[in-house]
Design a protein around this motif. Sequence first.
Motif, PDB file in Angstrom:
ATOM      1  N   THR A  84       0.832  -1.204   0.000  1.00 20.15           N
ATOM      2  CA  THR A  84       0.000   0.000   0.000  1.00 20.15           C
ATOM      3  C   THR A  84       0.867   1.254   0.000  1.00 20.15           C
ATOM      4  O   THR A  84       0.591   2.225  -0.707  1.00 20.15           O
ATOM      5  N   ARG A  85       1.941   1.246   0.806  1.00 20.56           N
ATOM      6  CA  ARG A  85       2.842   2.399   0.870  1.00 20.56           C
ATOM      7  C   ARG A  85       3.497   2.648  -0.477  1.00 20.56           C
ATOM      8  O   ARG A  85       3.566   3.794  -0.948  1.00 20.56           O
ATOM      9  N   CYS A  87       2.327   1.803  -3.385  1.00 19.55           N
ATOM     10  CA  CYS A  87       1.293   2.259  -4.318  1.00 19.55           C
ATOM     11  C   CYS A  87       1.011   3.745  -4.119  1.00 19.55           C
ATOM     12  O   CYS A  87       0.869   4.499  -5.088  1.00 19.55           O
ATOM     13  N   LYS A  88       0.938   4.191  -2.869  1.00 15.47           N
ATOM     14  CA  LYS A  88       0.727   5.611  -2.579  1.00 15.47           C
ATOM     15  C   LYS A  88       1.857   6.457  -3.148  1.00 15.47           C
ATOM     16  O   LYS A  88       1.629   7.546  -3.695  1.00 15.47           O
ATOM     17  N   ALA A 177      -5.001   2.933  -1.206  1.00 16.50           N
ATOM     18  CA  ALA A 177      -3.936   3.925  -1.384  1.00 16.50           C
ATOM     19  C   ALA A 177      -4.502   5.257  -1.851  1.00 16.50           C
ATOM     20  O   ALA A 177      -4.042   6.330  -1.430  1.00 16.50           O
ATOM     21  N   ILE A 178      -5.525   5.241  -2.714  1.00 16.10           N
ATOM     22  CA  ILE A 178      -6.142   6.477  -3.194  1.00 16.10           C
ATOM     23  C   ILE A 178      -6.954   7.137  -2.083  1.00 16.10           C
ATOM     24  O   ILE A 178      -6.924   8.359  -1.920  1.00 16.10           O
ATOM     25  N   ASN A 180      -6.633   7.027   1.212  1.00 17.66           N
ATOM     26  CA  ASN A 180      -5.882   7.591   2.341  1.00 17.66           C
ATOM     27  C   ASN A 180      -4.450   7.890   1.911  1.00 17.66           C
ATOM     28  O   ASN A 180      -3.621   6.981   1.831  1.00 17.66           O
ATOM     29  N   PRO A 181      -4.105   9.167   1.654  1.00 12.33           N
ATOM     30  CA  PRO A 181      -2.761   9.506   1.160  1.00 12.33           C
ATOM     31  C   PRO A 181      -1.702   9.605   2.251  1.00 12.33           C
ATOM     32  O   PRO A 181      -0.561   9.936   1.970  1.00 12.33           O
ATOM     33  N   ILE A 183       0.990   8.332   4.936  1.00  9.06           N
ATOM     34  CA  ILE A 183       1.893   7.194   5.092  1.00  9.06           C
ATOM     35  C   ILE A 183       2.529   7.242   6.470  1.00  9.06           C
ATOM     36  O   ILE A 183       3.021   8.295   6.903  1.00  9.06           O
ATOM     37  N   LYS A 191       1.935  13.154   4.874  1.00 17.10           N
ATOM     38  CA  LYS A 191       0.912  13.265   3.845  1.00 17.10           C
ATOM     39  C   LYS A 191       1.595  13.546   2.526  1.00 17.10           C
ATOM     40  O   LYS A 191       2.410  14.464   2.422  1.00 17.10           O
TER      41      LYS A 191
END
Length: 208
Positions: A84-85, A87-88, A177-178, A180-181, A183, A191
């Motif tokens: 997820t990280r 991907c963000k 990921a979209i 919640n931006p 990390i 953010k």
Amino acid sequence: MYLFLGLLDALGLGVNCCTGMSCLMRKKVLDEAGGISAFGIYLAEDYFFAKYIQDRGWGIRISSQPAWQNAGISRVKSFLSRLTRWCKLRIAMVPHTILLEPFSECMVLGLVASWAGTVLLRADYLTFFLFHTLTWSLADWIMLNIVQNGPPPFSKFEFVISWCFREVSALFIFLHAIWNPVITWRTGSYKLRWWGVAEPVNTRVTVM
């Protein structure tokens, strides 16, 4: 993915396929930018190292020797958090990833390709999808054996279970990921702004 991006870069298309944990860079070139500290506003500083180097006319090449590392023991939650990280970071650094990345995943691409197969080739939707998925998984197994320089240290059954979990969870990871931006990295929370700039936030947010 990195082998394909490396091929595009070798063909002169200037694709950034750098992975910092297994990359060697010319210190002299980074010093011209002000050193490592000049990239401190980014979480994915390795990407921007490589971008700066490419902008100065240097190229990136992938070695034929895999870079071995000890990944340690990873739980499902930490595995999903890591993906997820990443991907963000990709979405923030390369915004058009929002449109392209879902179609690089096996399941999403398989659904679209199967629909196209039924329309253009009058193929059976389920048969086309299963053939697509089987071919993709076999290609991943073969690639894994090549990179490992032999059979991996787990059974084919374990590979199938892990592979299916990874591919099925890909869309969930992308949507999360979209949504919640923010990390959480080590002891801080950040953010992500467009183009990869990380802004520290005061409130610690737990990201799965």
